[in-house]
Design a protein around this motif. Structure first.
Motif, PDB file in Angstrom:
ATOM      1  N   PRO A   1     -29.338  -7.599  -5.155  1.00 31.05           N
ATOM      2  CA  PRO A   1     -30.255  -6.950  -6.093  1.00 31.05           C
ATOM      3  C   PRO A   1     -29.697  -5.571  -6.450  1.00 31.05           C
ATOM      4  O   PRO A   1     -29.188  -4.857  -5.576  1.00 31.05           O
ATOM      5  CB  PRO A   1     -31.565  -6.836  -5.310  1.00 31.05           C
ATOM      6  CG  PRO A   1     -31.435  -7.832  -4.205  1.00 31.05           C
ATOM      7  CD  PRO A   1     -29.979  -7.885  -3.870  1.00 31.05           C
ATOM      8  N   ASP A   2     -29.788  -5.191  -7.690  1.00 30.69           N
ATOM      9  CA  ASP A   2     -29.290  -3.889  -8.131  1.00 30.69           C
ATOM     10  C   ASP A   2     -29.948  -2.758  -7.339  1.00 30.69           C
ATOM     11  O   ASP A   2     -29.310  -1.765  -6.985  1.00 30.69           O
ATOM     12  CB  ASP A   2     -29.560  -3.715  -9.628  1.00 30.69           C
ATOM     13  CG  ASP A   2     -29.006  -2.409 -10.168  1.00 30.69           C
ATOM     14  OD1 ASP A   2     -27.774  -2.288 -10.296  1.00 30.69           O
ATOM     15  OD2 ASP A   2     -29.806  -1.500 -10.455  1.00 30.69           O
TER      16      ASP A   2
ATOM     17  N   GLN B   1     -17.387   1.834  -2.226  1.00 32.08           N
ATOM     18  CA  GLN B   1     -16.115   2.418  -2.645  1.00 32.08           C
ATOM     19  C   GLN B   1     -15.604   1.781  -3.937  1.00 32.08           C
ATOM     20  O   GLN B   1     -15.000   2.459  -4.775  1.00 32.08           O
ATOM     21  CB  GLN B   1     -15.088   2.269  -1.519  1.00 32.08           C
ATOM     22  CG  GLN B   1     -15.356   3.212  -0.345  1.00 32.08           C
ATOM     23  CD  GLN B   1     -14.406   3.005   0.817  1.00 32.08           C
ATOM     24  OE1 GLN B   1     -13.792   1.941   0.959  1.00 32.08           O
ATOM     25  NE2 GLN B   1     -14.300   4.009   1.676  1.00 32.08           N
ATOM     26  N   GLU B   2     -15.877   0.494  -4.115  1.00 26.57           N
ATOM     27  CA  GLU B   2     -15.528  -0.157  -5.378  1.00 26.57           C
ATOM     28  C   GLU B   2     -16.275   0.516  -6.527  1.00 26.57           C
ATOM     29  O   GLU B   2     -15.717   0.733  -7.608  1.00 26.57           O
ATOM     30  CB  GLU B   2     -15.891  -1.641  -5.331  1.00 26.57           C
ATOM     31  CG  GLU B   2     -14.985  -2.513  -4.487  1.00 26.57           C
ATOM     32  CD  GLU B   2     -15.360  -3.983  -4.612  1.00 26.57           C
ATOM     33  OE1 GLU B   2     -15.239  -4.527  -5.731  1.00 26.57           O
ATOM     34  OE2 GLU B   2     -15.789  -4.579  -3.601  1.00 26.57           O
ATOM     35  N   TRP B   3     -17.551   0.830  -6.274  1.00 23.98           N
ATOM     36  CA  TRP B   3     -18.373   1.492  -7.297  1.00 23.98           C
ATOM     37  C   TRP B   3     -17.811   2.878  -7.599  1.00 23.98           C
ATOM     38  O   TRP B   3     -17.643   3.257  -8.773  1.00 23.98           O
ATOM     39  CB  TRP B   3     -19.809   1.580  -6.773  1.00 23.98           C
ATOM     40  CG  TRP B   3     -20.812   2.140  -7.738  1.00 23.98           C
ATOM     41  CD1 TRP B   3     -20.578   2.632  -8.996  1.00 23.98           C
ATOM     42  CD2 TRP B   3     -22.224   2.249  -7.524  1.00 23.98           C
ATOM     43  NE1 TRP B   3     -21.742   3.048  -9.567  1.00 23.98           N
ATOM     44  CE2 TRP B   3     -22.773   2.822  -8.692  1.00 23.98           C
ATOM     45  CE3 TRP B   3     -23.057   1.928  -6.462  1.00 23.98           C
ATOM     46  CZ2 TRP B   3     -24.136   3.076  -8.815  1.00 23.98           C
ATOM     47  CZ3 TRP B   3     -24.408   2.179  -6.597  1.00 23.98           C
ATOM     48  CH2 TRP B   3     -24.948   2.747  -7.753  1.00 23.98           C
ATOM     49  N   ILE B   4     -17.506   3.628  -6.553  1.00 28.32           N
ATOM     50  CA  ILE B   4     -16.982   4.987  -6.719  1.00 28.32           C
ATOM     51  C   ILE B   4     -15.664   4.970  -7.500  1.00 28.32           C
ATOM     52  O   ILE B   4     -15.383   5.862  -8.301  1.00 28.32           O
ATOM     53  CB  ILE B   4     -16.789   5.659  -5.346  1.00 28.32           C
ATOM     54  CG1 ILE B   4     -18.161   5.889  -4.668  1.00 28.32           C
ATOM     55  CG2 ILE B   4     -16.034   6.979  -5.477  1.00 28.32           C
ATOM     56  CD1 ILE B   4     -18.081   6.379  -3.245  1.00 28.32           C
TER      57      ILE B   4
ATOM     58  N   LEU C   1     -20.882  -5.325  -9.639  1.00 24.50           N
ATOM     59  CA  LEU C   1     -20.866  -5.446  -8.179  1.00 24.50           C
ATOM     60  C   LEU C   1     -22.072  -6.239  -7.672  1.00 24.50           C
ATOM     61  O   LEU C   1     -21.953  -7.046  -6.745  1.00 24.50           O
ATOM     62  CB  LEU C   1     -20.850  -4.059  -7.542  1.00 24.50           C
ATOM     63  CG  LEU C   1     -19.549  -3.271  -7.715  1.00 24.50           C
ATOM     64  CD1 LEU C   1     -19.740  -1.840  -7.231  1.00 24.50           C
ATOM     65  CD2 LEU C   1     -18.414  -3.943  -6.948  1.00 24.50           C
ATOM     66  N   ALA C   2     -23.232  -6.017  -8.299  1.00 21.51           N
ATOM     67  CA  ALA C   2     -24.442  -6.737  -7.891  1.00 21.51           C
ATOM     68  C   ALA C   2     -24.271  -8.237  -8.119  1.00 21.51           C
ATOM     69  O   ALA C   2     -24.641  -9.057  -7.270  1.00 21.51           O
ATOM     70  CB  ALA C   2     -25.645  -6.199  -8.663  1.00 21.51           C
TER      71      ALA C   2
END
Length: 221
Positions: free
Chosen positions: A34-35, A16-19, A27-28
């Motif tokens: 790992p990405d 959700q942080e990514w979205i 974030l990684a």
């Protein structure tokens, strides 16, 4: 990178942080992930929702019918190995590749259980079987796969391959290639061993070339 396990709730929070605008690289680094793992979580979330973020049981059975269906779908439709793995939630495209190669080569496809332990119980094998096991190993498959495919123990599969590498086909004969020192070998023994080893090298090269050709064909799909 940390090796700790993340709960489904933690995974969802990160996604959700990514979205909401955070970059995958940030974030990684923040969560020491790992990405590739992060992207895999999002792919599963977008495909399966929150269910896709739950840890899947390692002991998952893939039937022969299921594997053959995957291979036929790859033949009949324009779909990549990665897409097939994503579509059917298969851990790796390499797993899909192995199934397709066996199907295309007309080899037997067996039901397997992901995460199952290698066979521990050995059995008596014939000379022809031992040669087949040793030569099959030239296809770069593991001792575990050999044990499962030929229904022998892991140690038995390994011993057969080691003897074949050292003595060729002669080493797989009963009571030969073992317990005889170099000084005890007759000239005929030595010549037979050299011939067997040359045959083994030639066979391995043929198999490797065939596999490389097949891999190139699959990569173009």
């Amino acid at each position: 990178m940390t090796g700790r396990n993340f709960s489904p709730e933690e995974k969802l929070e990160i996604i959700q942080e990514w979205i909401q605008g955070a970059s995958p690289s940030h974030l990684a680094a923040k969560h020491r992930l790992p990405d590739k793992t992060l992207r895999e979580w999002r792919r599963k979330y977008e495909t399966y929702g929150t269910e896709g973020l739950k840890r899947r049981s390692r002991h998952r059975t893939y039937t022969r019918t299921f594997k053959e269906m995957i291979a036929r779908e790859h033949q009949n439709e324009t779909i990549s190995l990665t897409e097939l793995a994503y579509k059917y939630d298969i851990p790796s495209k390499e797993t899909v590749r192995k199934w397709i190669m066996r199907y295309n080569n007309g080899e037997e496809i067996r039901t397997t259980r992901e995460g199952a332990s290698p066979l521990n119980k050995g059995r008596k094998t014939t000379y022809a079987e031992r040669i087949e096991i040793a030569q099959y190993h030239a296809r770069e498959i593991s001792y575990r796969e050999l044990a499962e495919r030929f229904e022998v123990s892991y140690q038995q599969a390994r011993n057969i391959v080691v003897k074949y590498r050292e003595y060729g086909e002669v080493g797989l004969e009963d009571k030969r290639g073992k317990g005889k020192s170099e000084a005890q070998l007759t000239e005929t023994d030595r010549l037979n061993r050299e011939i067997s080893m040359l045959k083994a090298d030639k066979r391995k090269l043929e198999v490797e070339n065939a596999l490389l050709k097949k891999l190139e064909e699959l990569e173009r799909d």
